[in-house]
Design a protein around this motif. Structure first.
Motif, PDB file in Angstrom:
ATOM      1  N   GLU A  58       0.840  -1.192   0.000  1.00 34.44           N
ATOM      2  CA  GLU A  58       0.000   0.000   0.000  1.00 34.44           C
ATOM      3  C   GLU A  58       0.877   1.246   0.000  1.00 34.44           C
ATOM      4  OE1 GLU A  58      -3.846   0.591   2.428  1.00 34.44           O
ATOM      5  OE2 GLU A  58      -2.331   1.715   3.561  1.00 34.44           O
ATOM      6  N   GLY A  59       0.648   2.117  -0.970  1.00 33.93           N
ATOM      7  CA  GLY A  59       1.368   3.372  -1.041  1.00 33.93           C
ATOM      8  C   GLY A  59       0.488   4.520  -0.596  1.00 33.93           C
ATOM      9  N   ARG A  60       1.043   5.444   0.177  1.00 31.53           N
ATOM     10  CA  ARG A  60       0.299   6.610   0.649  1.00 31.53           C
ATOM     11  C   ARG A  60       1.067   7.867   0.269  1.00 31.53           C
ATOM     12  NH1 ARG A  60      -3.685   6.062   4.589  1.00 31.53           N
ATOM     13  NH2 ARG A  60      -4.178   3.893   5.156  1.00 31.53           N
ATOM     14  N   ALA A  61       0.673   8.461  -0.834  1.00 29.86           N
ATOM     15  CA  ALA A  61       1.293   9.711  -1.283  1.00 29.86           C
ATOM     16  C   ALA A  61       0.581  10.887  -0.634  1.00 29.86           C
ATOM     17  CB  ALA A  61       1.222   9.817  -2.802  1.00 29.86           C
ATOM     18  N   LEU A  64      -3.232  12.143  -1.195  1.00 27.85           N
ATOM     19  CA  LEU A  64      -3.993  11.096  -1.878  1.00 27.85           C
ATOM     20  C   LEU A  64      -4.407  10.017  -0.890  1.00 27.85           C
ATOM     21  CD1 LEU A  64      -1.849  10.478  -5.094  1.00 27.85           C
ATOM     22  CD2 LEU A  64      -3.953  11.825  -4.918  1.00 27.85           C
ATOM     23  N   GLY A  65      -5.493   9.336  -1.220  1.00 27.40           N
ATOM     24  CA  GLY A  65      -5.866   8.162  -0.455  1.00 27.40           C
ATOM     25  C   GLY A  65      -4.900   7.032  -0.717  1.00 27.40           C
ATOM     26  N   PRO A  66      -4.950   5.983   0.096  1.00 26.40           N
ATOM     27  CA  PRO A  66      -4.037   4.846  -0.100  1.00 26.40           C
ATOM     28  C   PRO A  66      -4.311   4.124  -1.407  1.00 26.40           C
ATOM     29  CG  PRO A  66      -5.720   4.310   1.529  1.00 26.40           C
ATOM     30  CD  PRO A  66      -5.874   5.776   1.225  1.00 26.40           C
ATOM     31  N   VAL A  67      -3.252   3.623  -2.033  1.00 23.59           N
ATOM     32  CA  VAL A  67      -3.347   2.844  -3.264  1.00 23.59           C
ATOM     33  C   VAL A  67      -2.666   1.501  -3.012  1.00 23.59           C
ATOM     34  CG1 VAL A  67      -2.701   2.691  -5.688  1.00 23.59           C
ATOM     35  CG2 VAL A  67      -3.378   4.898  -4.728  1.00 23.59           C
ATOM     36  N   LEU A 120      -8.621   2.024  -8.151  1.00 20.10           N
ATOM     37  CA  LEU A 120      -8.411   3.262  -7.416  1.00 20.10           C
ATOM     38  C   LEU A 120      -9.698   3.718  -6.758  1.00 20.10           C
ATOM     39  CD1 LEU A 120      -6.288   5.338  -9.969  1.00 20.10           C
ATOM     40  CD2 LEU A 120      -5.455   4.280  -7.863  1.00 20.10           C
ATOM     41  N   ASP A 121      -9.571   4.352  -5.604  1.00 19.55           N
ATOM     42  CA  ASP A 121     -10.705   5.036  -5.006  1.00 19.55           C
ATOM     43  C   ASP A 121     -11.165   6.136  -5.964  1.00 19.55           C
ATOM     44  OD1 ASP A 121     -11.770   7.443  -3.231  1.00 19.55           O
ATOM     45  OD2 ASP A 121     -12.026   5.602  -2.065  1.00 19.55           O
ATOM     46  N   PRO A 122     -12.463   6.355  -6.105  1.00 17.55           N
ATOM     47  CA  PRO A 122     -12.950   7.381  -7.046  1.00 17.55           C
ATOM     48  C   PRO A 122     -12.367   8.770  -6.808  1.00 17.55           C
ATOM     49  CG  PRO A 122     -14.767   6.013  -6.298  1.00 17.55           C
ATOM     50  CD  PRO A 122     -13.574   5.623  -5.477  1.00 17.55           C
ATOM     51  N   THR A 123     -11.855   9.027  -5.600  1.00 15.55           N
ATOM     52  CA  THR A 123     -11.279  10.350  -5.320  1.00 15.55           C
ATOM     53  C   THR A 123      -9.856  10.495  -5.850  1.00 15.55           C
ATOM     54  OG1 THR A 123     -10.442   9.617  -3.161  1.00 15.55           O
ATOM     55  CG2 THR A 123     -12.678  10.547  -3.236  1.00 15.55           C
ATOM     56  N   VAL A 124      -9.239   9.395  -6.289  1.00 17.42           N
ATOM     57  CA  VAL A 124      -7.864   9.458  -6.802  1.00 17.42           C
ATOM     58  C   VAL A 124      -7.911   9.690  -8.308  1.00 17.42           C
ATOM     59  CG1 VAL A 124      -5.682   8.218  -7.058  1.00 17.42           C
ATOM     60  CG2 VAL A 124      -7.059   7.898  -4.993  1.00 17.42           C
ATOM     61  N   PRO A 125      -7.369  10.793  -8.798  1.00 14.46           N
ATOM     62  CA  PRO A 125      -7.426  11.087 -10.232  1.00 14.46           C
ATOM     63  C   PRO A 125      -6.638  10.055 -11.052  1.00 14.46           C
ATOM     64  CG  PRO A 125      -6.824  13.051  -8.972  1.00 14.46           C
ATOM     65  CD  PRO A 125      -6.733  11.885  -8.032  1.00 14.46           C
ATOM     66  N   GLY A 136       5.541   6.426  -6.666  1.00 11.31           N
ATOM     67  CA  GLY A 136       6.678   6.810  -5.844  1.00 11.31           C
ATOM     68  C   GLY A 136       6.502   6.340  -4.412  1.00 11.31           C
ATOM     69  N   ALA A 137       5.268   6.449  -3.898  1.00 11.48           N
ATOM     70  CA  ALA A 137       4.984   5.974  -2.542  1.00 11.48           C
ATOM     71  C   ALA A 137       5.086   4.449  -2.461  1.00 11.48           C
ATOM     72  CB  ALA A 137       3.595   6.439  -2.115  1.00 11.48           C
ATOM     73  N   VAL A 138       4.642   3.764  -3.507  1.00 13.31           N
ATOM     74  CA  VAL A 138       4.763   2.303  -3.550  1.00 13.31           C
ATOM     75  C   VAL A 138       6.241   1.893  -3.579  1.00 13.31           C
ATOM     76  CG1 VAL A 138       4.399   0.281  -5.041  1.00 13.31           C
ATOM     77  CG2 VAL A 138       2.492   1.832  -4.551  1.00 13.31           C
ATOM     78  N   PHE A 139       7.039   2.586  -4.368  1.00 17.77           N
ATOM     79  CA  PHE A 139       8.476   2.288  -4.412  1.00 17.77           C
ATOM     80  C   PHE A 139       9.085   2.419  -3.015  1.00 17.77           C
ATOM     81  CE2 PHE A 139       8.992   3.834  -9.113  1.00 17.77           C
ATOM     82  CZ  PHE A 139       8.256   2.747  -9.533  1.00 17.77           C
TER      83      PHE A 139
END
Length: 332
Positions: A58-61, A64-67, A120-125, A136-139
């Motif tokens: 899980e990446g948290r930029a 943004l919400g978590p991906v 993706l959550d609908p709020t994540v473009p 980048g957050a996942v990396f």
């Protein structure tokens, strides 16, 4: 027989055409045929392909919400991230990964809404800037810094943006999406949409039965692969299932309609653009538009390969990626 080609030939009427072709298959191809077993069997109307084990991160930029993405990691050495194309999954790189893992810590991802990754959550473009941020957050969560990145089609476009954002050590883009004219984009969309429509409407028995022979595999995937008849049955079934079940297929296509998807150079990062000479989805002359935008990019033709060269010529694709990863950072 080019079954999916018949869907695509009249893609301006995809629903009617797909239903007619599916009905034809039911009447003429499936009647009296035994159900397949093994990797191509079907149970309760579902084509069964043995899954490979996935891990999740899980990446948290910021902002943004978590991906969450599914991934597989093999090998040791400098990190190398592999990104698949629209309607595919991480297994699209399955024949290539063993050729890379001897020298690289190889990480194949399922993009959100594809393969085993939740959408993706609908709020994540769904734009390149946001994709670079959450990747980048996942990396970071995976413990890799500026990995080499190789991407195919949609994944190739994202890989270029990662290079531009300073998040990639080198970039190999295989037939990257987005370097089309308006007419070329509509053509590519029609081909991919018709292929997905056809796979969704064909009986699972038809898909499994056709995938048993080289001629059947060519019929199912001839518009996507340059050498579809030689692609293994399990690979064809898994790829078609991924295309059929891709939750983010439609939303990704809609996001791709928004004007210019990529612009600007990628200074200081080795960039390699590889393109199948038989690509029927994104014609190979689009590579020269990438070259015009990124003058130092290295262009590599993939002779006899279609839109998914990882299946057509895995050794060649692996060699191109390894060469790209070995280029010095200040030279292309």
């Amino acid at each position: 027989m080019a079954l999916l080609s018949s869907f695509i030939a009249v893609a301006d009427r995809p629903g009617r055409t797909a239903r007619a072709a599916a009905a034809y298959v039911r009447r003429h191809l499936i009647a009296g045929q035994p159900q397949s077993d093994g990797a191509g069997r079907h149970e309760a109307g579902t084509v069964v392909v043995p899954p490979s084990a996935a891990s999740f991160v899980e990446g948290r930029a910021a902002g943004l919400g978590p991906v969450t993405v599914a991934y597989e990691r093999q090998g040791a050495g400098e990190p190398l991230v592999l990104l698949h194309g629209l309607g595919y999954h991480r297994q699209a790189w399955g024949a290539v990964v063993p050729l890379l893992a001897d020298s690289h810590d190889t990480i194949a991802l399922d993009l959100p809404g594809f393969g085993e990754s939740p959408d993706l959550d609908p709020t994540v473009p769904r734009d390149l800037e946001t994709a670079a941020a959450w990747l980048g957050a996942v990396f970071e969560e995976l413990g890799v810094t500026r990995p080499h990145v190789a991407g195919h089609s949609l994944g190739g476009l994202i890989a270029l943006r990662l290079g531009q954002a300073g998040l990639a050590r080198s970039v190999t883009a295989v037939a990257p999406a987005g370097f089309w004219t308006g007419a070329e984009r509509r053509y590519a969309y029609a081909m991919l949409t018709a292929a997905r429509q056809g796979v969704r409407l064909l009986p699972d028995e038809a898909v499994a039965w056709l995938a048993r022979s080289p001629a059947g595999r060519a019929a199912l995937t001839g518009t996507l692969y340059g050498k579809s008849g030689v692609c293994p049955q399990e690979t064809v079934l898994a790829s078609l299932r991924a295309l059929r079940d891709a939750a983010a297929f439609g939303s990704t296509l809609r996001a791709g309609r928004d004007g210019v998807l990529f612009s600007g150079d990628i200074p200081g990062v080795p960039v390699t653009i590889a393109w199948g000479t038989w690509d029927r989805v994104l014609p190979p002359w689009q590579a020269y538009r990438v070259k015009a935008m990124i003058p130092d990019a290295r262009l590599v033709p993939l002779p006899g390969c279609g839109h998914v060269p990882m299946n057509d010529a895995p050794e060649l694709v692996a060699r191109v990626i390894l060469e790209a990863a070995g280029l010095p950072q200040d030279a292309h």
